[in-house]
Write an enzyme that holds these catalytic residues in place. Structure first.
Site, PDB file in Angstrom:
ATOM      1  CG  ASP A  68      48.830  47.779  65.829  1.00 49.48           C
ATOM      2  OD1 ASP A  68      49.112  46.944  64.956  1.00 49.48           O
ATOM      3  OD2 ASP A  68      49.611  48.694  66.182  1.00 49.48           O
ATOM      4  CD  GLU A 102      27.829  48.255  76.989  1.00 51.21           C
ATOM      5  OE1 GLU A 102      27.534  49.201  76.215  1.00 51.21           O
ATOM      6  OE2 GLU A 102      28.561  48.422  77.989  1.00 51.21           O
TER       7      GLU A 102
HETATM    8  C1  GLC Z   1      51.550  46.190  63.978  1.00 50.88           C
HETATM    9  C2  GLC Z   1      51.114  46.485  62.563  1.00 50.88           C
HETATM   10  C3  GLC Z   1      52.285  47.030  61.814  1.00 50.88           C
HETATM   11  C4  GLC Z   1      52.742  48.299  62.487  1.00 50.88           C
HETATM   12  C5  GLC Z   1      53.007  48.060  63.977  1.00 50.88           C
HETATM   13  C6  GLC Z   1      53.150  49.340  64.724  1.00 50.88           C
HETATM   14  O1  GLC Z   1      52.520  45.222  64.040  1.00 50.88           O
HETATM   15  O2  GLC Z   1      50.570  45.335  61.978  1.00 50.88           O
HETATM   16  O3  GLC Z   1      52.014  47.270  60.460  1.00 50.88           O
HETATM   17  O4  GLC Z   1      53.904  48.772  61.881  1.00 50.88           O
HETATM   18  O5  GLC Z   1      51.950  47.365  64.589  1.00 50.88           O
HETATM   19  O6  GLC Z   1      51.899  49.932  64.922  1.00 50.88           O
END
Ligand code: GLC
Length: 536
Positions: free
Chosen positions: A204, A261
């Site tokens: 993310d 790994e």
């Molecule tokens: C990313 C995710 C989103 C979230 C953001 C903060 O963009 O896809 O849904 O709100 O990160 O973590």
């Protein structure tokens, strides 16, 4: 033979994004869960899916619906427990389906024990896990950085008189990736899940981890309006110092060795809308891949589609993850018309993606042609619903999967086959025709169009490493490429278009608009549609 002698498992694969809260609810509490996903493995297998990317399932106070993690090595009870998770991984693997989890390393929840400790004051041993700064001389935030969700990226902490930084909500404080302890913590977190059998991670906010060491203010492009739409606020600045810093790569290189790994897939949410920017984020020895978001921002216009596909495909190739939709944007059929035209446009786009270098991913329900669910204003739950004037927030794409028509059995209203109680996110009933039950096995259904596309792709020769040649004229409604023995044509316009193929071509996939004329090599596409052919 070592792992590097074999093709990585994700090359040639097709992914499916599961927004776990809304996918399948096994215990009728209104929330999707792991047992629910398990019950749908046969459905996903039948559709032709190779891997599932499952959105965060860790314990969380759910300020941002799970993207605010309070404990990285456990499961939120909403979704089950670690045994349920293991059972899912086992069952998916038996069915030949891989599991990709979602790692949220840019920030934690403010309820994570690290932040609860850090908040106690500058002397606390966890203080430096986060980013704290003294106020500017006028008492305001230390610099002009703004959060993706609008407002300043800094929140004042009364206890210490310092500000902490967050690229998202104040409940999502950013971690300090310049602290070596964070690197060590995350090595362990990654190993925990990889050893449990996870086949990869989507990272993310992959571009956000490192920040400018000097915390310089970003150049302002247009005057910042703190009350404005969240997208406009973010775009008021050139993001030179807060995101996409070069030294992110050091983190990814380190992780890459851990992932290799395990033969696991390391890819990221790489939210940059320039092909050259995406190429820079994927230098080859860090992330294996990155999502490409431009197609989620285009109008349905052949030039825009070309612009969003051709250059990035040439530049980034196999490392791209292609997606028309996600849990963060209005569903693609909604953006492209909110009707059958929008659905056919999305199908054509997915057909275009499917044979290019890279990994296509569809978002749950895309295979049913779903448009956004209708969430009444008073039931919206997305924390950005109010200041997202452009799209009204992300609730519409997050409503529960319609597995079947709502029924009333013994006084229980079962809502779209999802749950006997009101689902966590309240939306208007879907039409019966939108449900999986109504579409599965019916030849002219969205489900069948997608299933056939995925199975056609599986049945064709492996295209990995083969170049793409664009055969269209570079303008006009037809987009057309060949890659090895496979050709893909889409008609983006609602008008009929004629395409002349060579006689050695066999059509292996087509949408209903595609008809062959008597001569054989002339194909008419009578509206937005697509076909795939194989040459001798
Ligand atoms: C990313 C995710 C989103 C979230 C953001 C903060 O963009 O896809 O849904 O709100 O990160 O973590």
């Amino acid at each position: 033979m070592t792992l590097s002698d074999t093709k990585p498992w994700w090359q040639g694969s097709f992914g499916y994004q599961i927004y776990i809260r809304s996918f399948a609810d096994s215990n009728n509490d209104g929330y999707g869960d792991f047992q629910g996903i398990r019950s749908k493995i046969p459905y996903l297998k039948d559709l032709g899916i190779d891997f599932l990317w499952i959105t965060p399932f860790y314990p969380s106070p759910m300020a941002d619906w799970g993207y605010d993690v309070a404990e990285y090595c456990d499961i939120d009870s909403t979704f089950g427990n670690l045994d349920d998770f293991d059972a899912l991984v086992g069952q998916a693997h038996e069915s030949g389906i891989k599991i990709v989890a979602d790692l949220v390393p840019n920030h934690t929840s403010d309820q994570h024990k690290w932040f609860k400790e850090a908040r106690k004051g500058p002397e606390n041993e966890f203080r430096d896990y986060y980013i704290w700064k003294d106020p500017a001389p006028d008492g305001g935030p230390p610099n002009n950085w703004v959060a993706y969700f609008g407002g300043p990226a800094w929140t004042f902490d009364e206890t210490s008189g310092q500000y902490y930084m967050h690229l998202f909500l104040p409940e999502q404080p950013d971690l300090n990736w310049r602290n070596p302890k964070i690197l060590e913590e995350f090595d362990q977190i990654l190993r925990f899940w990889l050893e449990r059998g996870v086949d990869g991670f989507r990272i993310d906010v992959a571009g956000g981890l490192m920040k400018d060491e000097q915390f310089r203010s970003n150049p302002e492009i247009t005057p910042w309006d703190p009350e404005g739409d969240r997208w406009e606020q973010f775009e008021s600045f050139e993001h030179r110092y807060d995101i996409f810093q070069e030294d992110n790569h050091e983190i990814f290189r380190r992780w890459r060795s851990i992932f290799d790994e395990h033969g696991a897939y390391l890819h990221g949410e790489t939210y940059i809308l320039e092909p050259s920017g995406l190429a820079e984020l994927l230098p080859g020895d860090g992330l294996h891949g990155g999502f490409w978001f431009e197609p989620m921002h285009i109008e349905w216009d052949p030039d825009e589609i070309r612009r969003s596909v051709v250059e990035v495909s040439d530049l980034v190739g196999e490392s791209i993850l292609w997606a028309a939709g996600s849990h963060d944007m209005p569903r693609s059929p909604t953006r492209f018309g909110n009707d059958d035209t929008g659905r056919f446009r999305t199908l054509a786009l997915n057909t275009l993606f499917s044979f290019l270098p890279g990994v296509p991913v569809i978002y749950q329900g895309e295979e049913l042609g779903l448009i956004d669910g209708d969430v009444p204003e008073e039931h919206k739950l997305d924390p950005v619903a109010l200041n997202d004037k452009q799209f009204g927030g992300r609730d519409g794409c997050r409503t529960p999967m319609p597995w079947s028509s709502s029924s009333n059995e013994g006084g229980h209203l079962i809502i779209n086959g999802f749950s006997e109680v009101q689902p966590w996110l309240i939306s208007k009933q879907r039409d019966a025709s939108e449900t999986a039950e109504a579409q599965i096995g019916k030849p002219d259904s969205w489900h069948s169009y997608y299933k056939e596309l995925l199975h056609t792709r599986r049945s064709l020769p492996d295209l990995t490493g083969l170049e793409v040649t664009w055969l269209d004229s570079g303008q006009g409604p037809i987009l057309w490429y060949e890659r090895g023995p496979v050709g893909v044509v889409i008609n983006t316009s609602s008008e009929s278009e004629l395409v002349k193929l060579s006689l050695d071509s066999e059509i292996v996939y087509k949408t209903p608009q595609v008809e062959m004329t008597e001569i054989g090599e002339e194909i008419v596409i009578s509206g937005v549609g697509a076909f795939v052919y194989l040459r001798d």
